[in-house]
Design an enzyme around this catalytic site. Structure first.
Site, short mmCIF file in Angstrom:
data_model
loop_
_atom_site.label_atom_id
_atom_site.label_comp_id
_atom_site.label_asym_id
_atom_site.label_seq_id
_atom_site.Cartn_x
_atom_site.Cartn_y
_atom_site.Cartn_z
N ASP A 149 0.83 -1.20 0.00
CA ASP A 149 0.00 0.00 0.00
C ASP A 149 0.86 1.26 0.00
O ASP A 149 1.74 1.42 0.84
CB ASP A 149 -0.90 0.00 1.24
CG ASP A 149 -1.82 1.21 1.28
OD1 ASP A 149 -2.97 1.10 0.80
OD2 ASP A 149 -1.39 2.27 1.79
N TYR A 182 2.45 10.14 -0.01
CA TYR A 182 3.54 9.54 0.75
C TYR A 182 4.92 9.92 0.18
O TYR A 182 5.92 9.81 0.87
CB TYR A 182 3.44 8.02 0.80
CG TYR A 182 2.23 7.46 1.49
CD1 TYR A 182 1.33 8.28 2.18
CD2 TYR A 182 1.96 6.09 1.45
CE1 TYR A 182 0.21 7.75 2.80
CE2 TYR A 182 0.84 5.56 2.08
CZ TYR A 182 -0.04 6.40 2.74
OH TYR A 182 -1.14 5.87 3.35
N LYS A 223 -3.14 5.90 -4.16
CA LYS A 223 -4.27 6.78 -3.87
C LYS A 223 -4.07 8.14 -4.53
O LYS A 223 -2.93 8.65 -4.57
CB LYS A 223 -4.43 6.97 -2.36
CG LYS A 223 -4.39 5.67 -1.56
CD LYS A 223 -4.42 5.95 -0.08
CE LYS A 223 -4.10 4.70 0.73
NZ LYS A 223 -2.66 4.37 0.73
N HIS A 268 -8.08 9.40 -1.74
CA HIS A 268 -7.46 9.40 -0.42
C HIS A 268 -8.27 10.14 0.63
O HIS A 268 -8.32 9.72 1.80
CB HIS A 268 -6.06 10.04 -0.52
CG HIS A 268 -5.12 9.58 0.53
ND1 HIS A 268 -3.75 9.52 0.35
CD2 HIS A 268 -5.32 9.13 1.80
CE1 HIS A 268 -3.17 9.07 1.44
NE2 HIS A 268 -4.10 8.83 2.33
#
Length: 314
Positions: free
Chosen positions: A90, A95, A120, A153
């Protein structure tokens, strides 16, 4: 590295607290404190089971989260996780590690078909055109031809435009399943009422201190898979030293972390714990060889504080 927080401690920090001697013995398998559960038995050997999403796609029930794992560390951790048996990986645009995740996948040498990769679309990329561009960017950074799961997200910005774009990508076969993250039941219902493709997954905060029974019930009733981010609450509220979890763990020779993951599993919830430590990766996988009793499940249910442990993320 596992992120330090104000409300609790991570597993590495735990070894450096005043309980260092007892804890070190526990993690080395030399003894057990009544406060800290059972020593970790490093004997993973059971393949991770898969559940079937509402469109027939199979998804592992336990995966590897990559938040904060960037650059060389991220690449190494993803490769390590895959080598140990993780198949669900994931990540997310926000990120900032999709390139590292892609490099880790490549480094692992595994057949792409064996993996279930999630990313996402972030709020800044919401909307029809932006979401399509963001998806292609993610795909390129990950060095992949398709994604197994793509999520919105946050329920902010032009959600409908993003979902329309994702539906098209899904129908073109570039995404195997589409879903959402941090959506309320009302927000999911709005998508269901206005689009032809129902979300396959809702990834939300869920752990012993914030159990979300209402959301869990809604998702089950509507055939949408619940997935828990931060299933350990990042160690907040003393997750790794919680006496209730420790007492349960001693019965099965399991740690607090393992009890937590098993509790999620028995509720039918997919989890994606994140760690940079290979021993912890193995520990987190070793949860399929025991079963919590109904009494254990009821005891853990009483730990619910019914409030987020991440108010800064709201």
């Amino acid at each position: 590295m596992e992120k330090k927080n104000k409300k609790g401690i991570n597993r590495r920090e735990f070894l450096q607290t005043g309980a260092k001697v007892t804890a070190a013995a526990m993690f080395a398998g030399l003894g057990t404190s009544k406060l800290f559960g059972a020593p970790f038995n490093n004997s993973f050997g059971t393949p991770v089971e898969r559940i079937i999403l509402n469109n027939g796609v199979q998804m592992p029930v336990l995966g590897f989260g990559t938040l904060y794992l960037t650059d060389d560390l991220g690449e190494r951790c993803v490769a390590d996780a895959i080598s140990l048996g993780y198949r669900l990986i994931d990540t997310a645009t926000i990120y900032g590690n999709e390139e590292a995740v892609g490099a880790g996948i490549k480094r692992s040498g595994i057949d792409r078909k064996e993996l279930f990769v999630t990313s996402k679309v972030w709020v800044d990329d919401s909307g029809y055109e932006n979401a399509k561009k963001a998806f292609e960017t993610s795909l390129n950074k990950l060095q992949l031809d398709y994604l197994d799961l793509y999520l919105i997200h946050r329920p902010r910005g032009d959600v409908n435009g993003s979902w329309k774009a994702m539906e098209e990508l899904y129908k073109e076969g570039k995404i195997k399943a589409i879903g959402v993250s941090n959506f309320t039941p009302a927000q999911i219902k709005d998508l269901m009422d206005n689009f032809s493709v129902k979300p396959a997954v809702n990834q939300i905060e869920a752990h012993a201190f914030f159990q979300q029974p209402g959301d869990h019930k809604f998702l089950k009733e509507n055939g949408i898979q619940m997935e828990a981010w931060s299933p350990f609450a990042q160690g907040r509220n003393g997750m790794f030293v919680n006496e209730t979890l420790a007492e349960i763990g001693k019965k099965y020779n399991k740690t607090n972390a393992q009890v937590s993951l098993r509790w999620h599993y028995q509720r039918g919830i997919v989890t994606i714990p994140r760690t940079s430590q290979k021993d912890h990766m193995t520990e987190n996988l070793n949860v399929f060889d025991f079963e919590l009793s109904a009494s254990d499940m009821q005891t853990i249910s009483k730990l619910d504080l019914n409030t987020t442990q991440f108010p800064e993320w709201e």
